[in-house]
Motif scaffolding. Structure first.
Motif, PDB file in Angstrom:
ATOM      1  N   GLY A   6     -12.697 -43.831  28.801  1.00  0.00           N
ATOM      2  CA  GLY A   6     -12.248 -45.071  28.194  1.00  0.00           C
ATOM      3  C   GLY A   6     -13.378 -46.067  28.074  1.00  0.00           C
ATOM      4  N   VAL A   7     -13.135 -47.127  27.317  1.00  0.00           N
ATOM      5  CA  VAL A   7     -14.128 -48.175  27.079  1.00  0.00           C
ATOM      6  C   VAL A   7     -13.537 -49.508  27.490  1.00  0.00           C
ATOM      7  N   LEU A  60     -18.633 -50.479  19.303  1.00  0.00           N
ATOM      8  CA  LEU A  60     -17.377 -49.952  19.832  1.00  0.00           C
ATOM      9  C   LEU A  60     -17.149 -48.528  19.360  1.00  0.00           C
ATOM     10  N   ARG A  61     -17.445 -48.247  18.117  1.00  0.00           N
ATOM     11  CA  ARG A  61     -17.253 -46.879  17.604  1.00  0.00           C
ATOM     12  C   ARG A  61     -18.185 -45.890  18.309  1.00  0.00           C
ATOM     13  N   THR A  87     -16.773 -45.190  21.801  1.00  0.00           N
ATOM     14  CA  THR A  87     -15.555 -44.378  21.840  1.00  0.00           C
ATOM     15  C   THR A  87     -15.821 -42.921  21.480  1.00  0.00           C
ATOM     16  N   GLU A  88     -16.900 -42.655  20.767  1.00  0.00           N
ATOM     17  CA  GLU A  88     -17.233 -41.263  20.458  1.00  0.00           C
ATOM     18  C   GLU A  88     -17.495 -40.458  21.723  1.00  0.00           C
ATOM     19  N   THR A 135     -10.940 -43.050  22.968  1.00  0.00           N
ATOM     20  CA  THR A 135     -10.485 -44.214  22.215  1.00  0.00           C
ATOM     21  C   THR A 135      -9.424 -45.033  22.937  1.00  0.00           C
ATOM     22  N   ASP A 136      -9.391 -44.974  24.266  1.00  0.00           N
ATOM     23  CA  ASP A 136      -8.645 -45.950  25.051  1.00  0.00           C
ATOM     24  C   ASP A 136      -9.573 -47.135  25.290  1.00  0.00           C
ATOM     25  N   VAL A 137      -9.207 -48.304  24.780  1.00  0.00           N
ATOM     26  CA  VAL A 137     -10.082 -49.477  24.823  1.00  0.00           C
ATOM     27  C   VAL A 137      -9.368 -50.623  25.531  1.00  0.00           C
ATOM     28  N   LEU A 195     -11.289 -49.259  14.755  1.00  0.00           N
ATOM     29  CA  LEU A 195     -10.913 -47.861  15.018  1.00  0.00           C
ATOM     30  C   LEU A 195      -9.746 -47.417  14.131  1.00  0.00           C
ATOM     31  N   HIS A 237      -5.945 -44.297  18.552  1.00  0.00           N
ATOM     32  CA  HIS A 237      -6.527 -45.100  19.622  1.00  0.00           C
ATOM     33  C   HIS A 237      -5.453 -45.933  20.296  1.00  0.00           C
TER      34      HIS A 237
END
Length: 304
Positions: A185-186, A222-223, A226-227, A231-233, A252, A257
């Motif tokens: 996650g981010v 951000l992209r 997430t790579e 894509t849990d932000v 996203l 996401h």
């Protein structure tokens, strides 16, 4: 310990010395920081008194003459009270200014609701063309203020706070910085929330991005994050919860996401308390953040 606002007074005074286009416009609040500068530059240090609509209108007039005005007061009096002037005198007329706020969401709890402004960035989000800087350290505040003044005739908001991180990072007025890398996650930590976020996510297998310029939103950073991390932000902002969820969702839009916006809640807290007590009540202390971030990214986020 020097605050962001202390540094602001010093740097803005130097900018008056360095750049003949710069003017500082006040509405009583903050005038003591500019006593010497007012003697050196009486024509470019303007105190309009407790008239916040005039504060913004004066800045717009200066901008129309080619000046670069720096406008300062509490956030509640700089964005919320004169919002019509921000929208029309600056926005509709397409004139630029650097709005520099103090007080943040609840820096002075004893001032009560009249001096609190958790909704300032969300309110500016209803307008077009604003750059928003949220520094997390006095050194970053200086960098971003100088960047804002040099940014042509743009409309820029610099949000200062008593909250601060222990150390500055090399911010550039544009990009998010990668502070920690993970795979589950981010977490985007905004301005003065970074140190608390790092404590809250210790041992969690998440990427932590540091954001001090929120508008324009750094979609590319951000992209990229997430790579690698999924894509849990989670967005952790020191103002109204969810303010940047739309920006993250748009970044996203082409991939599945989830976004969780953490920040100041909408429920009004009617006891003065302290800054730390307000943070805890809104779940923005380290234990509160860890509970909610951990639950969102899942048990698999714990690193070995």
């Amino acid at each position: 310990m020097e605050t962001m606002r202390d540094r602001f007074g010093t740097v803005a005074s130097r900018l008056l010395d360095e750049d003949p286009r710069v003017a500082v416009v006040l509405a009583e609040i903050g005038r003591d920081a500019f006593t010497d500068a007012a003697r050196r530059h009486p024509d470019r240090l303007i105190n309009v008194g407790i008239r916040e609509q005039l504060l913004v209108g004066t800045a717009a007039g200066l901008s129309l003459t080619g000046m670069r005005p720096i406008v300062h007061t509490f956030a509640a009096f700089l964005v919320e009270r004169p919002f019509e002037q921000v929208k029309l005198d600056l926005g509709h007329q397409d004139t630029g200014a650097v709005l520099v706020s103090a007080g943040a969401s609840f820096d002075w709890p004893a001032g009560g609701q009249t001096h609190m402004s958790p909704g300032d960035v969300a309110l500016l989000d209803t307008l077009d063309g604003w750059t928003v800087h949220v520094p997390g350290h006095p050194d970053e505040a200086e960098t971003l203020l100088r960047h804002a003044v040099a940014a042509g005739d743009d409309k820029v908001y610099v949000r200062l706070s008593l909250q601060r991180n222990r150390l500055p990072l090399p911010v550039d007025g544009a990009r998010f910085l990668t502070v920690r890398e993970g795979r589950a996650g981010v977490v985007v930590a905004v301005g003065p929330m970074l140190d608390t976020v790092l404590t809250a996510t210790e041992g969690l297998d998440v990427t932590v991005l540091y954001a001090t310029t929120l508008r324009p939103f750094d979609t590319a950073a951000l992209r990229r994050a997430t790579e690698a991390a999924g894509t849990d932000v989670v967005l952790v902002e020191p103002y109204l919860a969810g303010t940047s969820t739309r920006a993250a969702t748009e970044a996203l839009a082409d991939v599945p996401h989830r976004v969780l916006g953490l920040g100041v809640g909408r429920r009004e807290l009617r006891r003065y308390g302290t800054l730390d007590e307000h943070l805890a009540a809104h779940g923005l202390d380290a234990p509160g953040l860890r509970e909610r971030i951990g639950a969102f990214v899942g048990a698999g986020a714990v690193s070995a």
